[in-house]
Design a protein around this motif. Structure first.
Motif, short mmCIF file in Angstrom:
data_model
loop_
_atom_site.label_atom_id
_atom_site.label_comp_id
_atom_site.label_asym_id
_atom_site.label_seq_id
_atom_site.Cartn_x
_atom_site.Cartn_y
_atom_site.Cartn_z
N MET A 1 0.83 -1.19 0.00
CA MET A 1 0.00 0.00 0.00
C MET A 1 0.87 1.25 0.00
O MET A 1 0.59 2.24 -0.70
CB MET A 1 -0.92 -0.01 1.23
N ARG A 2 1.94 1.24 0.80
CA ARG A 2 2.84 2.41 0.86
C ARG A 2 3.50 2.64 -0.50
O ARG A 2 3.66 3.79 -0.93
CB ARG A 2 3.90 2.22 1.94
N VAL A 8 1.38 7.12 -6.56
CA VAL A 8 0.28 8.06 -6.77
C VAL A 8 0.72 9.48 -6.45
O VAL A 8 0.45 10.42 -7.20
CB VAL A 8 -0.94 7.66 -5.90
N ILE A 9 1.41 9.66 -5.34
CA ILE A 9 1.86 10.99 -4.94
C ILE A 9 2.82 11.59 -5.96
O ILE A 9 2.77 12.79 -6.24
CB ILE A 9 2.52 10.93 -3.54
N ARG A 10 3.65 10.77 -6.52
CA ARG A 10 4.61 11.26 -7.52
C ARG A 10 3.90 11.83 -8.75
O ARG A 10 4.46 12.66 -9.46
CB ARG A 10 5.55 10.13 -7.97
N GLU A 11 2.66 11.38 -8.98
CA GLU A 11 1.91 11.91 -10.12
C GLU A 11 1.47 13.36 -9.90
O GLU A 11 1.22 14.09 -10.84
CB GLU A 11 0.70 11.02 -10.41
N LEU A 12 1.39 13.75 -8.62
CA LEU A 12 1.05 15.14 -8.32
C LEU A 12 2.21 16.07 -8.65
O LEU A 12 2.03 17.13 -9.22
CB LEU A 12 0.68 15.28 -6.83
N LEU A 100 -5.91 10.77 -5.50
CA LEU A 100 -5.17 11.97 -5.93
C LEU A 100 -5.92 13.24 -5.55
O LEU A 100 -5.33 14.20 -5.06
CB LEU A 100 -4.95 11.92 -7.45
N THR A 101 -7.22 13.22 -5.78
CA THR A 101 -8.04 14.39 -5.42
C THR A 101 -7.99 14.64 -3.93
O THR A 101 -7.87 15.79 -3.48
CB THR A 101 -9.50 14.17 -5.86
N ALA A 102 -8.09 13.58 -3.14
CA ALA A 102 -8.07 13.71 -1.69
C ALA A 102 -6.75 14.31 -1.21
O ALA A 102 -6.72 15.24 -0.40
CB ALA A 102 -8.30 12.35 -1.03
N ILE A 103 -5.64 13.79 -1.73
CA ILE A 103 -4.32 14.29 -1.34
C ILE A 103 -4.16 15.75 -1.74
O ILE A 103 -3.73 16.59 -0.94
CB ILE A 103 -3.21 13.42 -1.97
N SER A 104 -4.51 16.06 -2.97
CA SER A 104 -4.37 17.43 -3.47
C SER A 104 -5.24 18.40 -2.67
O SER A 104 -4.83 19.52 -2.37
CB SER A 104 -4.77 17.48 -4.95
N THR A 105 -6.44 17.96 -2.32
CA THR A 105 -7.37 18.81 -1.58
C THR A 105 -6.83 19.17 -0.20
O THR A 105 -6.81 20.34 0.19
CB THR A 105 -8.74 18.12 -1.43
N VAL A 106 -6.41 18.17 0.56
CA VAL A 106 -5.98 18.44 1.93
C VAL A 106 -4.62 19.13 1.99
O VAL A 106 -4.36 19.94 2.89
CB VAL A 106 -5.96 17.15 2.78
#
Length: 203
Positions: A1-2, A8-12, A100-106
């Protein structure tokens, strides 16, 4: 999971630094020794309770965004953790785009809840509003007494109202709340927050 989250984070942004912790104790040590913009936390896989985790994180890093990414049911847990300081809640099984949306939002200082949770909260808010408008002042006064298990005669004596009037108000309460008995009424109303002029409704 990590590993999946790291990808996923790298895509931001490729410039984001990602640090991993294998357990909550290690995560606390990292929070003490360094500053982070975001903590992504699973609250159901450690010796600490989720509430305790949030308290400890907030005491060490009050300004750090915390996104709960958990296998727990979001309808049961999301609001619970938002009220205790989390910035958002997303289930681990969510699609990549939602995570991705959740990470970007917070990380941008906002709160994140899924559409499913938003709809649940909206429905509950609408129900509270409708019921509060529907019941009269006298009915709101009698409602908690009914839920306390008071008999019609007891309520009549306490409020100095005729027994027939109490029966009339009780009938109105059941009709407006769309219930058939006290058990069903108790399931709709949170008695712990109830007093004569105010009450909460849960769905």
């Amino acid at each position: 999971m990590r590993l999946s989250l790291r990808v996923v984070i790298r895509e931001l942004s490729g410039e984001i630094d990602v640090t991993e912790a294998v357990n909550f104790k290690e995560a606390l040590k990292l929070l003490v020794s360094d500053q982070f913009d975001l903590v992504i936390l699973e609250v159901l896989m450690d010796e600490y309770s989720g509430i305790k985790m949030m308290e400890m994180i907030r005491s060490i890093a009050p300004s750090t965004a915390v996104l709960i990414c958990s296998m727990g049911d979001e309808l049961l847990y999301a609001e619970h953790y938002i009220l205790r300081g989390a910035s958002g809640f997303v289930v681990k099984t969510a699609e990549k785009e939602e995570i991705l949306t959740a990470i970007s939002t917070v990380i941008n200082g906002n709160r994140y809840l899924s559409d499913r949770v938003h709809d649940r909260l909206l429905t509950r808010t609408e129900l509270k509003s409708k019921v509060k408008e529907a019941l009269t002042k006298r009915e709101r006064q009698i409602l908690p007494l009914i839920l306390e298990g008071r008999t019609t005669k007891e309520i009549s004596k306490m409020l100095e109202i005729h027994v027939n009037s109490i029966n009339f108000y009780k009938s109105n309460i059941f009709r407006k709340m769309q219930v058939n008995n006290i058990l069903e009424l108790a399931e709709k109303v949170d008695i712990s927050k109830l007093f004569p002029q105010s009450y909460s409704v849960s769905v």
